[in-house]
Design a protein around this motif. Structure first.
Motif, PDB file in Angstrom:
ATOM      1  N   GLY A 928       0.805  -1.218   0.000  1.00 50.91           N
ATOM      2  CA  GLY A 928       0.000   0.000   0.000  1.00 50.91           C
ATOM      3  C   GLY A 928       0.832   1.259   0.000  1.00 50.91           C
ATOM      4  O   GLY A 928       0.352   2.317   0.403  1.00 50.91           O
ATOM      5  N   ILE A 929       2.077   1.171  -0.411  1.00 49.91           N
ATOM      6  CA  ILE A 929       2.946   2.342  -0.396  1.00 49.91           C
ATOM      7  C   ILE A 929       3.357   2.688  -1.822  1.00 49.91           C
ATOM      8  O   ILE A 929       3.669   1.804  -2.611  1.00 49.91           O
ATOM      9  CB  ILE A 929       4.181   2.065   0.493  1.00 49.91           C
ATOM     10  N   VAL A 930       3.325   3.987  -2.122  1.00 48.14           N
ATOM     11  CA  VAL A 930       3.806   4.470  -3.418  1.00 48.14           C
ATOM     12  C   VAL A 930       5.184   5.066  -3.167  1.00 48.14           C
ATOM     13  O   VAL A 930       5.342   5.903  -2.280  1.00 48.14           O
ATOM     14  CB  VAL A 930       2.868   5.562  -3.962  1.00 48.14           C
ATOM     15  N   ALA A 945       1.966   6.748   1.833  1.00 48.09           N
ATOM     16  CA  ALA A 945       1.164   5.611   2.289  1.00 48.09           C
ATOM     17  C   ALA A 945      -0.296   5.948   2.031  1.00 48.09           C
ATOM     18  O   ALA A 945      -0.734   7.064   2.297  1.00 48.09           O
ATOM     19  CB  ALA A 945       1.404   5.356   3.767  1.00 48.09           C
ATOM     20  N   ILE A 946      -1.022   4.985   1.501  1.00 46.41           N
ATOM     21  CA  ILE A 946      -2.441   5.223   1.219  1.00 46.41           C
ATOM     22  C   ILE A 946      -3.197   4.946   2.515  1.00 46.41           C
ATOM     23  O   ILE A 946      -3.362   3.782   2.911  1.00 46.41           O
ATOM     24  CB  ILE A 946      -2.913   4.272   0.091  1.00 46.41           C
ATOM     25  N   LYS A 990       1.206  15.509  -5.138  1.00 44.84           N
ATOM     26  CA  LYS A 990       2.628  15.364  -4.806  1.00 44.84           C
ATOM     27  C   LYS A 990       2.889  15.811  -3.371  1.00 44.84           C
ATOM     28  O   LYS A 990       3.836  15.389  -2.728  1.00 44.84           O
ATOM     29  CB  LYS A 990       3.494  16.216  -5.768  1.00 44.84           C
ATOM     30  N   SER A 991       2.015  16.712  -2.860  1.00 46.32           N
ATOM     31  CA  SER A 991       2.262  17.195  -1.505  1.00 46.32           C
ATOM     32  C   SER A 991       1.650  16.282  -0.454  1.00 46.32           C
ATOM     33  O   SER A 991       1.786  16.537   0.741  1.00 46.32           O
ATOM     34  CB  SER A 991       1.684  18.601  -1.354  1.00 46.32           C
ATOM     35  N   GLY A 992       0.928  15.252  -0.875  1.00 50.54           N
ATOM     36  CA  GLY A 992       0.494  14.301   0.143  1.00 50.54           C
ATOM     37  C   GLY A 992      -0.973  13.971   0.228  1.00 50.54           C
ATOM     38  O   GLY A 992      -1.322  12.822   0.417  1.00 50.54           O
ATOM     39  N   PRO A 993      -1.900  14.958   0.112  1.00 53.65           N
ATOM     40  CA  PRO A 993      -3.305  14.572   0.291  1.00 53.65           C
ATOM     41  C   PRO A 993      -3.782  13.633  -0.832  1.00 53.65           C
ATOM     42  O   PRO A 993      -3.306  13.719  -1.956  1.00 53.65           O
ATOM     43  CB  PRO A 993      -4.069  15.898   0.265  1.00 53.65           C
ATOM     44  N   ILE A 994      -4.747  12.779  -0.467  1.00 55.75           N
ATOM     45  CA  ILE A 994      -5.229  11.759  -1.414  1.00 55.75           C
ATOM     46  C   ILE A 994      -6.706  11.995  -1.671  1.00 55.75           C
ATOM     47  O   ILE A 994      -7.464  12.230  -0.731  1.00 55.75           O
ATOM     48  CB  ILE A 994      -5.040  10.358  -0.801  1.00 55.75           C
ATOM     49  N   THR A 995      -7.099  11.957  -2.920  1.00 53.37           N
ATOM     50  CA  THR A 995      -8.514  12.089  -3.255  1.00 53.37           C
ATOM     51  C   THR A 995      -8.993  10.760  -3.813  1.00 53.37           C
ATOM     52  O   THR A 995      -8.354  10.188  -4.693  1.00 53.37           O
ATOM     53  CB  THR A 995      -8.706  13.160  -4.353  1.00 53.37           C
ATOM     54  N   LEU A 996     -10.132  10.304  -3.299  1.00 51.62           N
ATOM     55  CA  LEU A 996     -10.726   9.075  -3.828  1.00 51.62           C
ATOM     56  C   LEU A 996     -11.672   9.491  -4.958  1.00 51.62           C
ATOM     57  O   LEU A 996     -12.516  10.363  -4.779  1.00 51.62           O
ATOM     58  CB  LEU A 996     -11.493   8.372  -2.703  1.00 51.62           C
TER      59      LEU A 996
END
Length: 1979
Positions: A928-930, A945-946, A990-996
């Motif tokens: 689960g890691i990019v 990490a997701i 790239k700065s970290g936040p994740i959008t589903l």
């Protein structure tokens, strides 16, 4: 425990002794580097004689049997035997493969030849048809294929002086081929009288169409064109095996052992007799001495190479020709079994069935001694001191020789059966001899080989033996697989095994025993290993087996199935393998290939250096894929990967199978089809949104497009997702699961591959969602990986078949460039090298391979690492050598070329995805890691990490768990796109936040679906153990999710929407709060899964719970108690529904039962069907019962309706089924097979369907594809016309718009080729050429007449009239005129050429160009059978280019196959011939807009549609058209990709995408009550309009593929033809119509078919039937059913008839005028027509009203007699055409009618076996004066004698009779008959014409004949449609003749005109009259 890996040392092939001379020829050449190239076994050898070095080509996997040298003499082509044999083209300098040619031949490749430029290669197969194939070898592409001959072909050669011509020869034939288009057309060589028909063994071509060939009897045959010119007798004493042409001349080699040199004109230069040489293999064998036989010669400059039958190669210097130099020897024919190595010297001894024993020096690579024995040798051994050599013989004896001088020591014969093994003891004292009599004899060496012991324990033949080091024990293996031990020398068997514990064995050559267990595969008891030899010092073991493999194992190898290295080279069984005395080499010998291979042993320490020396090795050195045990130290396979490798994606039923299944079922259901069936519903649905992403078994399938949208796939849909608007667009071209997706480098096109029996890859545009190309035909089961090349031109795909085939495509053209088997195990990823598009890599389960393209194949090399790990992903780095791959253990492997440089740990668990950036890489894993890396994988720059914690607030949904397994990664637009195994698509900033962005269910089937009672929500529950709530619109996201302890299969909202009930798979169910998903209550009463669950309507008081153990429980929701159980079902419950009152339950079970139960107690009720409909049901989700009967498809045996749901307004019923179709029906769907609308998006079964609360949306879930799909419901009137997949029912309606006799005839006519014609007349009796001659009267009475008779000389056979003084024979006929046009069953076949100056049309097998000003005709005569269709190319680049298609038989590409000819109408030059697989014939042809493509339609049962690039003869695409007849298919006039086909109840709109043809049926439902009719013609308008003419006279107007308008009754009868004028867009139609004031059969319309003008054809017919129209400048050309071609002026409507012909045949009656060049014809159509040859036209016609059968001029030409089919005859006066008299004395047809030469009598012959005589001098009453009786059968032809006193008849019993006139008395004396002179001769019977009957007339006859007026020639017509010219009289059987083709089958009559100027022939089937000009010989 012993190491089970393969040994680290290896073998390298160093030398091969031998040359394959047996059963091969022409296989030895000089290369440009003056090296010698040849082959032996499965190895191509390049031998440098100066340095005495060999190089090897190891690309074959079986015996090589043919070889050809490229004209530049560097490249070599070799062909092999085998089940799927292939051809390799390789470089003789580097010995690397350049190209692989495969997939055409079976059995083997017998001959090969390059053409002069070296561009094309021709090959001949060993299959039963001896298929010949021409290749563009660099591209690996087939240019043409044809059956070669019925018997073996021995040689083939290109004609080096004429392009596109080849010659082949073989058993009793030689053929001259021409290559045009894709057609190879042969002409057989004519041996004639010059030479005997015999087997031709070799050939060479020379200038001026001269071919030299070597024959079996030693003659050389010289051919000019196809005729034998001369023979050079006795060039060799017997068969000439080889012929080689060079600059100086020709060299030939024969079975007589001589080589002869000839100059360029084939004058002898010199002879080299190899039998005289002192070297070479000569055995005095007594009777069977064969001597030396030459199989191959090559002459270059002053050197000649000679290869012999006995595996020797000689080199001869021309000026010193009596000293041939022997440069290579080997054993010759017979098996080679014996092998021994010298104990102290580098020598090997071999002995063979050729009775020779040979000693080879392993250092000098040469034969140093040889000796011939009396018997075949089977085994050998050398004594320990190296002095004696023992040989075991096949007859049971053994001989001992001294090694020094090969003299005999002793010869002993104690046994009768073969000696298979013998060995000296290590102390040299004894020799053990094992025989096939199951015993070992022991002999004492010092006692002169006295027998001292015998070992008797075996009960089978002895195969192997080994001595112990102390010489006290012997171990043996025998044929039954037993291993025994004996004490020596007594031979007593050792039974106590303890004794043997300490025994050391001196050698190990046994195949049984614990030390060599590992050489046998696990779980197998086969004994195919022939030989073993252990190398104790290096601890390796070499084995040799029946499959030609040499293997290296570790020694000892104790566990079965050990790993090994294997080496190919020997093709078939290897009989023996031995280490040399110092273990430097391994020697192996081949049984059948009788060659000796010497392998260099490279020990471990040297292996490292050796890697860089020999590049070819890696081909043969393999780390044994076949070995079955896994290496012990391979890590455990990851569970996810394990699951994935086990998926097979196989289907019970593939969608491709449906058409056949439907056809089969339709037959059963014909009756129901008659009934009126329910129409499809008016409203439709459109796919709106899909929740789901396929991550659980696919990787790297998620990308950004050019425009920043996101493309991925799920189920059978390609999805383009716009993340700004949260909308999706769909590519719906697939019909089953998509498994992989790749994006074009420009990010605008996407390639997707799907599951399927013949699975396809679609390349489509992400903007327009249209397919650009579809690639099919190369992968079975499915496509699992794809990749585009860096330039975007190529695409590579991997199949799911057992070999995981790799295919490289030129995707735009749809061309397959190369293909190869990939690997036995699954391949996960394939990548094309971005720098070198010819290279690629594949990675997968224990697999990493580096490939490069070679012609039509790919050559793969394994990545070089100790143990191969499973690779999950791979990318190329920053240079062409660098490759990075991710393993299943979390490492990144870094490769340079194919060598592993290092590994880097990247993830915990497998690395599933990686992506190369400009500077660096990004990877994603199961953890689960990019991770972002630098460009060398030295540093990890950043990881993401997701996790739920970092989910951005704008996410559309919820993350199910932290760190989901990452399956796809892609970068772009400042973001990282991530796809997870759980079906989520995320965007990482790239700065970290994740959008589903999008999510769906995870792996596991989704069955449970419920829609909310009053909100746009739905709930799903799945086997993935989650319950999810989804917002249906507009936010399209998952609102809530809850994990369950078990998977679930059903759910339901309560009527108020507050509670949600969920049924689980363990038999329990829960009720949860619909908002929070927290438990309210749970029950567990059942063991089996809960299959359906329902709240009762209203307050939701009760809950019905159905389970798979066949019960329905009813619970009271308030009191939480079970209040009732419904019992009595036989199988598990599938569906439940409540009625509106909440009192009644409807239940469906899997046994297709429908039950009703009363609530709440569960009492079963029986309700009659009529009542069920009246009940007001609250919901309808059941699939059984009369109101939904129509939803079950025709093929319900293979598919079930799994789910249904009725809309809340009770109008539309939606269903889902096992094949993934969603269908809409009108409710109620009563009666069988209702019509529907069908939609494909789900891939496999649709498990559930539900309407939303207001019917605005339909929600469906898929089982296997885990998708939730949301469809927008589009009501009628609101929607612009959208395409549903198809609107159709499974059974077509029977009614097709009427009946028309012409259409029916055209549809039912069966076209057979002429060669299969049978008799036209019903003959009986024995054919003339088979009758036995009756003896003459004199012979019977024994009268011997004196040789010189005083009688008068014999009179002339025939009165020779009006020929002038000199009688000259006729030597040729030239076609001058043809009267006829094929309009009755062909259409659109009349066209203007040259601005209207000429017209073109066809009849029979002739295409005719008619000049309208001169009325001259010119002809195209290349067709071998009837032409059925014709079209012209309208593009200005191709002026006057015509395509014509003909009848043929089976499409096996032979000369009788149907073919299309493309030719120039002015020069009559053939431009291309296209042989097709359209068996029966080609019925329609059409050129595309650019003129480069040609479309054809076949008459085969599938009515195949094919597109050709006609200039290259290449087939672009082909597809099944329709089950019934297609009449016409035409390209749109502005397109090269779109065309339309019409036929019986058929109209289809086609698109060409790459190489695939996609089609859509015409959709009719847009117009009320429109029915699919039989369509007959097609025309086109602007803006995608298409017009089709129907059988009823209407014209349908289509926009795209949708019917928009009907032009009712454009004609009153069928509209047979339409023509679109390119200039102005006006449309001409032609039909069948009675001429009237307003209407006519010809109309001219405007561009939209709104207004028209009718023309009348002034033909005088009651009904006009137009079959062909064409519009020129101001004129319209019309072809009619009545064989007329008429030109109509557009302004004045004036008609001008250009061509006339008989409209119905056969034309039986034909007669020529006695003095003028005119003739009459009479035919079945009831007309008699008068034709003028000089004027080239019809002068007159008389309608008789009845079919006419015979016609004749009176001798003066003033009267004409006509015989009718009804028995009447009429006499007309020629001048006035008045009837002079008529009479009917007979009932049946008049067959012939004749005036006597003195004009007094009229003879009338009829079918009633009679000839009537009438006396014309008695006036026109025509009273019969007499008749001939006793005629055995009907009369065919009659001829009067010159004096009018006799008449001869030919009859249907093959008897010729002569009668007196007018008495009617039969004359039988031959003497009398022989003296009659005849006025005419038209009989086909009689001794004088016996020669006109040919051999192949079993079923067919000669129908008509006519002797010329000069009496020197006779011309005949037969059932095959041939006109033949013979000399007369024609007394010898099967006489020589000339034949003239052109007519269809059955020539009915033939006549000479006066003065023998012309011949007129009349056709049966073709209703045409041909006029041939006679060419008289000069002398």
């Amino acid at each position: 425990m012993a190491d089970r890996t393969a040994p680290n040392c290896h073998l390298r092939l160093e030398w091969v002794y031998g040359y394959r001379g047996h059963q091969c020829r022409n296989n030895l050449y000089y290369t440009a580097a003056k090296e010698i190239v040849y082959f032996v076994a499965g190895v191509g050898v390049v031998y440098n004689t100066r340095e005495h070095k060999q190089k090897f080509y190891l690309g074959h996997n079986d015996d090589i049997i043919s070889l050809a040298l490229h004209p530049e003499r560097v490249l070599v082509a070799t062909g092999q035997v085998g089940k799927e044999p292939y051809i390799c083209v390789w470089d003789s300098y580097t010995v690397q493969t350049v190209s692989i040619l495969k997939d055409v031949h079976t059995h083997g490749i017998a001959c090969l030849a390059f053409d002069l430029e070296g561009q094309c290669l021709v090959s001949v197969g060993l299959d039963s048809k001896n298929t010949i194939c021409v290749w563009d070898w660099r591209r690996g592409k087939v240019l043409a294929v044809a059956p070669g001959h019925t018997d073996r072909i021995f040689d083939i050669s290109w004609d080096l002086y004429q392009p596109s011509k080849l010659v082949s020869c073989g058993v009793k034939h030689i053929k001259f081929w021409s290559l045009c288009g894709n057609a190879l057309t042969p002409k057989r060589g004519v041996f004639g009288k010059t030479g005997d028909l015999q087997t031709i063994l070799c050939l060479a071509c020379a200038k001026d169409e001269i071919t030299y060939s070597g024959a079996l009897n030693g003659d050389i045959y010289v051919w000019k064109g196809i005729n034998l010119l001369r023979t050079i007798q006795g060039a060799h004493g017997s068969g000439i095996f080889s012929m080689n042409a060079c600059e100086e001349g020709f060299a030939t080699g024969g079975r007589d052992g001589c080589v002869r040199l000839w100059d360029l004109n084939f004058k002898p230069i010199t002879v080299i007799d190899l039998r005289e040489t002192d070297q070479g293999y000569k055995v005095a064998r007594g009777e069977n001495s064969r001597g030396l036989s030459v199989r191959s010669v090559c002459w270059r400059g002053d050197h000649i190479l000679v290869g012999t039958q006995d595996s020797e190669i000689f080199e001869v210097v021309v000026h010193d020709r009596n000293k041939p130099f022997l440069i290579m020897q080997g054993h010759c024919e017979g098996e080679l079994w014996a092998l021994a190595v010298h104990p102290t010297k580098p020598l090997a001894m071999t002995g063979s069935d050729d009775r020779s024993v040979r000693i080879w020096s392993l250092i000098d690579h040469a034969l140093i001694a040889r000796c011939n024995m009396e018997e075949p040798i089977r085994c050998a051994a050398v004594s320990t001191d190296g002095i004696h050599l023992a040989l075991g013989m096949k007859d049971g004896s053994f001989t001992v020789l001294r090694v020094r001088d090969m003299t005999e020591v002793v010869h002993i014969k104690d046994r009768k059966e073969a000696i298979h093994e013998l060995k000296y003891s290590p102390d040299g004292a004894h020799l053990a001899v094992g025989s096939n009599e199951n015993s070992v004899d022991v002999y004492g060496v010092v006692q002169r080989y006295k027998k001292v012991g015998e070992c008797m324990g075996s009960n089978s033949f002895i195969t192997h033996m080994d001595w112990s080091t102390d010489s006290k024990y012997l171990q043996t293996n025998d044929g039954s697989g037993r291993r025994l031990f004996y004490r020596m020398p007594s031979g007593k068997e050792v039974t106590n095994r303890e004794e043997l514990k300490l025994v050391q064995w001196a050698s190990w050559t046994c195949v049984l025993g614990p030390e060599v267990n590992g050489i046998w595969p696990k779980y197998s008891d086969i004994n195919d290993i022939n030989s073993v030899d252990g190398n104790f010092s290096n601890q390796v073991l070499v084995t040799a087996d029946d499959y030609g493999l040499v293997k290296l194992f570790r020694y000892p190898c104790i566990k079965k199935g050990a790993k090994f290295k294997k080496y190919l080279g020997h093709s078939a069984h290897i009989t023996n393998a031995r280490w040399s005395h110092d273990y430097q080499w391994v020697i192996t010998i081949g049984g059948a290939d009788h060659s000796v291979f010497q392998w260099k042993f490279v020990p471990e320490r040297k292996s490292k250096e050796a890697l860089h020396i020999a590049p070819q090795e890696t081909l043969a050195d393999s780390n044994s894929e076949e070995s079955d045990s896994d290496q012990s130290d391979v890590p455990e396979m990851d569970s996810e990967i394990e699951q994935e490798t086990q998926l097979t994606y196989r289907r019970q039923v593939y969608k491709e199978d449906l058409p056949q299944l439907k056809e089969q079922c339709k037959v059963k259901h014909r009756a129901t089809a008659m009934k009126k069936r329910e129409r499809a519903p008016a409203s439709g649905i459109k796919l709106h949104f899909i929740h789901g992403y396929r991550g659980y078994d696919c990787r790297s399938n998620l990308f950004y497009t050019q425009t920043g949208e996101i493309v991925y796939h799920v189920a059978a849909v390609g999805v383009v997702y716009n993340r700004q608007q949260n909308t999706q667009r769909f590519y719906m071209g697939h019909d089953d699961d998509i498994l992989c997706l790749a994006i074009h480098p420009l990010k605008d096109f996407v390639a997707t591959g799907q599951v399927g029996r013949d699975s396809s890859v679609h390349i489509w545009d992400t903007e327009t969602l249209k397919p650009m190309s579809v690639l099919k035909g190369s992968h079975q089961l499915g496509v699992c990986a794809l990749d585009f090349s860096a330039d975007g031109k190529r695409l590579v795909s991997i199949g799911l078949d057992d070999n995981h085939t790799i295919v490289l495509w030129d995707w735009k053209k749809g061309e397959k460039l190369s293909a190869m088997r990939g690997s036995k195990d699954k391949i996960f990823v394939v990548k094309i090298n971005p720098y070198v598009p010819d290279k690629l890599i594949t990675a997968g389960v224990k697999h990493m391979k580096f490939w490069h393209k070679a012609g039509g194949g790919l050559i793969g090399r394994k990545g070089n690492m100790g143990k191969t790990e499973t690779m999950m992903c791979a990318v190329y780095g920053w240079s062409e050598e660098m490759v990075f791959s991710g393993t299943c253990s979390g490492d990144i492997c870094i490769w340079r070329d194919m060598f592993l440089m290092k590994t880097v740990k990247a993830h915990d668990g497998p690395v599933f995805s990686m992506h190369a950036l400009e500077k660096g890489f990004v990877t994603g894993g199961k953890d689960g890691i990019v991770a972002l890396w630098d460009d060398t994988f030295e540093r990890c720059l950043k990881t993401y990490a997701i996790k739920r914690a970092v989910l951005a607030p704008g996410s559309k949904g919820l993350l199910l768990e932290d760190n989901p397994s990452i399956r796809a990664i892609s970068l772009g637009h400042g973001h990282i796109l991530v796809g997870t195994k759980n079906g989520e698509i995320l965007e990482v900033d790239k700065s970290g936040p994740i959008t589903l962005l999008v999510q769906g269910h995870m792996e596991g089937e989704v069955w449970g679906l419920a829609s909310h009672p009053h909100l746009p929500l739905c709930a799903t529950v799945s086997d993935d153990k989650t319950l999810r709530i989804w917002d249906l619109s507009p936010s399209h996201c998952m609102l809530a999710v809850r994990k369950l302890r078990k998977g679930g299969r059903c759910c339901c909202f309560s009527p108020d929407g507050k509670a949600l009930a969920v049924g689980l798979n363990d038999g329990s169910f829960i009720i949860v709060n619909a908002d929070t998903l927290e438990d309210l209550v749970s029950f567990h009463h059942r063991k089996d899964a809960i299959s359906d669950i329902r709240f009762s309507p209203g307050a939701g008081k009760y809950l019905a719970v159905a389970s798979a153990d066949s019960f329905v429980d009813i619970y009271n929701v308030m009191s939480s108690k079970r209040v009732g159980v419904c019992k009595g079902c036989l199988s598990y419950i599938t569906h439940l529904d409540w009625d509106k009152r909440g009192k009644l339950l409807q239940v469906n079970t899997a046994a297709k039962e429908q039950f009703f139960f009363e609530a709440p107690r569960g009492k079963r009720q029986t309700i009659p069907a009529s009542e069920v409909e009246k009940i007001d049901w609250c919901t309808w989700t059941c699939v059984l019962g009369p109101s939904v009967e129509g939803t079950w498809p025709v093929i319900s045996e293979v598919t079930e309706v799994t789910a249904a749901c009725l809309s809340n307004d009770r109008q539309v019923l939606a269903t889902g089924d096992d094949l993934g179709y969603v269908k809409l029906f009108r409710y109620p769907a009563k009666g069988k097979y209702a019509k529907f609308k069908r939609y494909v998006a789900h891939s496999t079964h649709v498990t559930n369907v539900r309407w939303s609360h207001n019917d605005s949306l339909l929600v469906t879930v898929g089982g296997g594809d885990t998708c939730l799909m949301i469809w927008a419901h589009e009501l009628e009137g609101l929607r612009e016309f959208k395409q549903c997949d198809s609107e159709e029912s499974d059974i077509e309606s029977e009614d097709d718009g009427g009946y028309d006799s012409d259409v029916t005839r055209e549809n039912e006519i069966s076209y057979t080729i002429k060669a299969l014609s049978t008799n036209m007349r019903a003959m009986t009796g024995v054919k003339p050429h088979l009758q036995l001659k009756e003896p003459s009267v004199d012979e019977r009475q024994g009268v011997v007449r004196p040789p010189v008779s005083r009688a008068l000389p014999q009179p002339e056979k025939l009165q020779t009239n009006n020929v002038g003084k000199k009688k000259r024979p006729i030597e040729d006929l030239v076609l001058e005129l043809v009267f006829g046009y094929r309009g009755s069953d062909c259409r659109n076949n009349v066209h203007y050429l040259n601005e209207g100056a000429d017209i073109i049309y066809h009849t029979a097998s002739v295409a005719i160009v008619l000049n309208l000003t001169t009325s001259c005709q010119s002809f195209y005569l290349e067709h071998s059978d009837d032409i059925l269709c014709l079209t012209i190319n309208q593009h200005p680049k191709f002026p006057n280019v015509v395509a014509t298609g003909q009848v043929g038989d089976a499409g096996d590409m032979a000369a009788t196959s149907p073919s299309i000819h493309v030719w120039d109408a002015m020069t009559k030059q053939t431009l291309s011939v296209l042989r097709c697989f359209h068996s029966s014939g080609v019925c329609s042809v059409s050129f595309s807009a650019t003129g480069k493509l040609l479309l054809s339609v076949g008459l085969d049962p599938e009515h195949t549609v094919t597109i050709w690039k006609w200039q290259e003869g290449a087939k672009v695409a082909s597809r099944v058209g329709h089950s019934q007849r297609i009449f016409v298919a035409e390209f749109r006039p502005d397109s090269d990709t779109h065309f339309v086909s019409v036929g019986i109840k058929h109209v289809r709109f086609w698109t060409l995408a790459g190489r695939a043809l996609l089609s859509k049926k015409g959709v009719l439902s847009s117009i009320e009550d429109a029915r699919m009719q039989t369509m007959l013609s097609v025309a086109f308008g602007a803006n995608n309009l298409t017009f089709t003419g129907t059988i009823s006279g209407d014209v349908c107007v289509w926009k795209e593929h949708i019917l928009v308008r009907i032009v009712a009754k454009a004609h009153t009868g069928p509209v047979f033809t339409m023509y679109t004028t390119l200039r102005d867009g006006l449309i001409v139609t032609g039909g069948k119509e009675r001429p009237s004031k307003e209407g006519g059969a010809l109309k001219l319309w405007d561009q939209e078919l709104k207004r028209c003008r009718a023309f009348r054809l002034e033909t005088g017919q009651i009904i006009d039937c137009v079959r062909s129209v064409c519009r020129g400048k101001g004129k319209i050309l019309v072809g009619t059913r009545n064989a007329e071609i008429i030109e109509v002026g557009e302004k004045n409507a004036a008609c001008n008839i250009l061509v006339n012909g008989h409209m119905d045949g056969p034309i039986w009656g034909l007669c020529t005028h006695p003095s003028r060049d005119v003739f009459l014809s009479a035919a079945e159509d009831g007309t008699v027509r008068l034709w003028d040859i000089p004027e080239k036209k019809m002068l007159n016609k008389v309608n008789l009203g009845h079919p006419a059968h015979a016609i004749s001029y009176s001798p003066e030409g003033d009267m004409v007699a006509i015989g009718m089919k009804n028995g009447e005859f009429i006499i007309l006066l020629v001048a006035s055409l008045k009837i002079w008299g008529k009479k009917r004395d007979r009932r049946s047809a008049i067959q012939d009618i004749r005036f006597s030469p003195n004009s007094r009598y009229l003879a009338v012959g009829s079918t009633e076996c009679a000839v009537d005589f009438y006396d014309l001098t008695l006036g026109p009453q025509l009273n019969r004066i007499n008749c001939c009786r006793d005629i055995p059968s009907f009369v065919m032809q009659m001829d009067f004698s010159a004096d009018s006193n006799h008449i001869q008849l030919s009859t249907g019993a093959y008897k010729r009779l002569v009668y007196e006139v007018p008495s009617g008395k039969q004359i039988t004396e031959q003497f009398h008959i022989d003296r009659i002179t005849w006025a005419t001769w038209t009989s086909v019977l009689g001794d004088e014409v016996i020669g006109i009957w040919s051999r192949n007339t079993e079923k067919a006859d000669v129908i008509c004949a006519c002797v010329s007026h000069s009496g020197l020639n006779i011309i005949t017509g037969d059932d095959f449609g041939m006109v033949k010219l013979f000399d007369f009289p024609c007394l010898e059987k099967f006489a020589k003749h000339k034949r003239f083709l052109g007519h269809s089958a059955h020539l009915t009559n033939i006549r000479f005109t006066n003065g023998d100027r012309f011949v007129v022939s009349a056709g049966g089937d073709d209703r045409s009259l041909f006029v041939w000009r006679c060419v008289h010989s000069l002398h």
